[in-house]
Each structure stands twice: as structure tokens, then as C-alpha cells.
Design an enzyme around this catalytic site. Sequence first.
Site, mmCIF file in Angstrom:
data_model
loop_
_atom_site.group_PDB
_atom_site.id
_atom_site.type_symbol
_atom_site.label_atom_id
_atom_site.label_comp_id
_atom_site.label_asym_id
_atom_site.label_seq_id
_atom_site.Cartn_x
_atom_site.Cartn_y
_atom_site.Cartn_z
ATOM 1 N N LYS A 43 113.021 7.856 57.192
ATOM 2 C CA LYS A 43 112.219 8.591 56.206
ATOM 3 C C LYS A 43 113.146 9.156 55.130
ATOM 4 O O LYS A 43 114.257 9.605 55.435
ATOM 5 C CB LYS A 43 111.440 9.715 56.899
ATOM 6 C CG LYS A 43 110.453 10.436 55.988
ATOM 7 C CD LYS A 43 109.632 11.475 56.744
ATOM 8 C CE LYS A 43 108.628 12.171 55.838
ATOM 9 N NZ LYS A 43 107.775 13.138 56.554
ATOM 10 N N SER A 49 102.905 12.890 56.251
ATOM 11 C CA SER A 49 103.669 12.482 55.096
ATOM 12 C C SER A 49 104.602 11.297 55.347
ATOM 13 O O SER A 49 105.135 10.728 54.398
ATOM 14 C CB SER A 49 104.504 13.665 54.591
ATOM 15 O OG SER A 49 105.397 14.107 55.578
ATOM 16 N N SER A 83 103.042 15.126 60.458
ATOM 17 C CA SER A 83 103.449 13.958 59.670
ATOM 18 C C SER A 83 103.994 12.774 60.443
ATOM 19 O O SER A 83 104.342 11.759 59.840
ATOM 20 C CB SER A 83 104.482 14.369 58.643
ATOM 21 O OG SER A 83 103.836 14.983 57.571
HETATM 22 N N1 GLN Z 1 100.117 17.626 55.950
HETATM 23 C C1 GLN Z 1 100.948 18.727 56.322
HETATM 24 C C2 GLN Z 1 101.486 19.385 55.083
HETATM 25 O O1 GLN Z 1 101.133 18.995 54.024
HETATM 26 C C3 GLN Z 1 102.028 18.283 57.257
HETATM 27 C C4 GLN Z 1 103.123 17.547 56.587
HETATM 28 C C5 GLN Z 1 104.311 17.316 57.470
HETATM 29 O O2 GLN Z 1 104.207 17.360 58.686
HETATM 30 N N2 GLN Z 1 105.458 17.089 56.856
HETATM 31 O O3 GLN Z 1 102.235 20.292 55.124
#
Ligand code: GLN
Length: 479
Positions: free
Chosen positions: A80, A157, A182
Amino acid sequence: MARKSTTEQKNASVAEFVKAVHDGQIDVVEHTHRVLEECKIVNKEYCYFNVIAEESAIAQAKLIAKNKKGILAGLPMSIKDSICVKGIESTAGSAILKGYVPPFDATCVERLRKAGAIILGKTSQDEFGFGGFSTNVGVGFTIPKNPFDKLRSCGGSSGGAAGLAQKLTVPHVALGESTGGSIVNPASFCGVVGLCPTYGRVSRYGLIDYGSSLDKVGPIGKTVADVAVTLKVLAGFDEKESTTATVAVDDYSKFVGKDVKSLNVGIVKEGFGEGTDPAVERSVWAAIKRLESAGVNCKEISLKIPIEYGIPTYYIIAPSEASTNLAKLCGLRYGAEEKIEGDFNSYFSQVRARHFGKEAKRRILLGTFTRMAGYRDAYYVKATKVRRLIIDDYKKVFKKFDALISPTVAILPPRFDEIAKLTPAQSYMIDALTVGPNLAGLPHLNMPVGASRGLPIGAMLTADHFNEGKLLQLGAALE
Ligand code: GLN
């Protein structure tokens, strides 16, 4: 000995692939070339990479070809974008870090390399992890597309990671990161296995921070066995990262295929009913029935506090931490450098205004407000207290249960035009079922358990701290 062609390796597990490398049946350099070609073709259509690191991947492959050691020898892996890789641009999907090439490897990457893995490149994501659909990409970045329907989201994400894990035809494991869901969310939308470990199980050293009390690095792959072998490499204490745990690392592969008879699984009542797509419900219930036929005791339970207060708690704590973590980014030490006249303050605000995306700015404003004198007690401090209640609620449940099950995400992967219509608050609801375990630092796993209208459906298993083994054991029973 005859060399196996790449085609023959298509459905191989990571363990089988690595064995073939050890036995000299695979030409690692040739194989890596072919995988990179596939990545380029896939990327044109699906945008899973921010960077394909061709040169360094081949250089690494040449080293592995000479010394075929390690439990991931020759395995193509993607990282990532928010995880630093030495010599490869690492931006966390943000224009403000454009051009930043880390002079070091994140500990997780260093461990993968030592185990023989080959780094293909950096995968696309929501900027800094701010999103659940991978549509909040930074200025100038591309949005990854769902492997089953290009008009739909990969989830987020870690969208690029999960999409690639599904789409590549050769053995591959992607490294993702989760702050509030995510890893499991995109794994669910892309129909792959995603494991978010216990907070502190895998080092965050070299991870570009989102929320430091929440961030976890974990593997995404096609099978439970593939993520199990990768977790073994990633897990363990790191002297460079003070929140890593000294708890002994299990041999996770041993849990794959282990009998699940008499394990107790709690069915999270709040994960079903209003707001959950009936197709999602049906597939998750079918998975529960499969666990029951394998001898698991399943019983409905209520997780009222984590589900009801999870979203407001998370969306105070995560932006609060993010807004302080992002304060260091102004294009002076890392990334975007600009010729801007004026004093530091005007430089700082102009660079940030230009290079942060809309959602990043929203999170900075939100998090700055919740930590501000006069509001801190009412928001940030209060949220940390609710977080404690959430943890206590889970801890009580885990006195009786080995794991919990619910849908991972309540809906099927939405289309981009549907996502564009959501208000920020509506889009945050995608995390309703995943923020709980993330706030509590509990390990959780997405298992593909069905499909509807050609789109994958995932079930989420959650276990007590450091019980990744039980998750893998139950996950394997669902494969
Ligand atoms: N969707 C969540 C956020 O926007 C989680 C994102 C993540 O785990 N990086 O913060």
C-alpha cells in the site's frame, strides 16, 4: 528438472509457489518479468498501482534467483502506498508527498524482503487512508476500479491492494493498512481474504501515519493459508516501534485446517436487518450455517455500544490524530516543494491548500476542532472515554466467545456515480461494522462468503487480542 510455466502456477498457493522456487522449478527473474507485464496490463484498466517498481523488482528477483531462501522466496508482493519502501516513491496517495522517496524500508517491508518477497510497487488508496471507497484519492491520483465491475468501487482505503489481490492470476499477497476498516472493507468488495491483525502485532515503523493509536498493517490475499504465512513474517516485536507487542508470534499456518468443533461464535445482531442488503444477509447466514455444520456453536448476541457509538467515536478520534500527524507535511522536508514567496506561515498554508485533497482538508479541520481548547473535553476526551466502553464491551463478550461474525460491509460495492451523491456523513456509515474492532485494536478477518448480481459478499470474523490463529481457523472452515 522441467520448469513449471507461469500458467501452471496460476492457481498455486503461496506455499506451493515458494516450494517450486526453492526446488528450482521456477525461474524467478523470468517469472517476475511476466508478473510485471501482467501488472502493467491490469493497471491500464483498473488503476491498482501508484507506482510499478519494475527496475527494483527485477534487481531483487536476480538476488533471489541466486539465493532461493526464505519462506516467501520469489513471491510477488505489492505494498500500500502509505507504507515506506526504500528507493520507491511513497506518497500515501497524496500530492503533498509527491516525489518523496524514502531512504529506508518500513519494518514490515524489511521483513518481507528478508523472507524473499519481491516488491512489485505501491498500490492506490484514499489519500492517507481517508475513505472507504478509494475515491478520495489525492490531487492527480487515479481511482482503483472494482475487479468485477469497473463502474464500481474496490472499497477502501486499501482499494488498489485488494483489487490487485483479486485480479492477478499468479500467487501474490498485497500489504494493506487499516485504521477503521481499510483492510476488510476492500477485501470484502473485491472478494478476497483480508486480515487486520491486533494493534501492536505488526510494526508501524515506516508507515505514513493516519491515526497512530489505530493504524495496523496486514495482508490481503486469495486464501487464508496465504495470509497466514505472510502474517508470520510480518508479526512480532520491533525495537524501532514502542507500541509493538512482545507477545509470542504463533505459527499461524498451523491454524489453517484445524478442527473448529466446539468453538463458540457470537452472531452480531446489529449487523443484520435495517440498512443491510438482503443478499448480504443471506450469504452471511449461509456462512453461519456452514460453521454450525462444522460443529461451531453459534449464538446471537448484541454489541450495542460498539455499533451505536462506533462511528461518532471513530470520526472524532481518527481525525484528531490525523490532524496532528499531518501537521508535519508542508513540502519543506518531504515531498512537494514549491517556489512560493513569503514567510513560513504563508508558505505552509499555500502548499497545504494546493496539495491536500478535499477529504484530507475536511479531516484536518474536523480533527483540529475536536482537539481545540474549549472543545477538547466535549469531543476528543469524551470520545476516548467511549472508546474505553467499547473495548470493555468486547472484552466481556470474549469471555464467552472465541469469535464474532457479522457482514463486513452492509451493502454490495456501490457504483461511482452513487458514491458521488453521498454526503460525507453518509459515506462514513460504510464503516459502521468495521470501526468497532479497529477502535478496540482487535484482529478481524474478511472472508468471501458469496455473491449477488456478480458482486462479492464478505463476512467479518473478529477475535480477542492476539487470537489471529482462531480467526484463520474459522476462516479456513468457510473456504
Ligand atoms: N473509512 C475509514 C476512514 O475513512 C477507515 C479508513 C482506514 O481504515 N484507513 O477513516
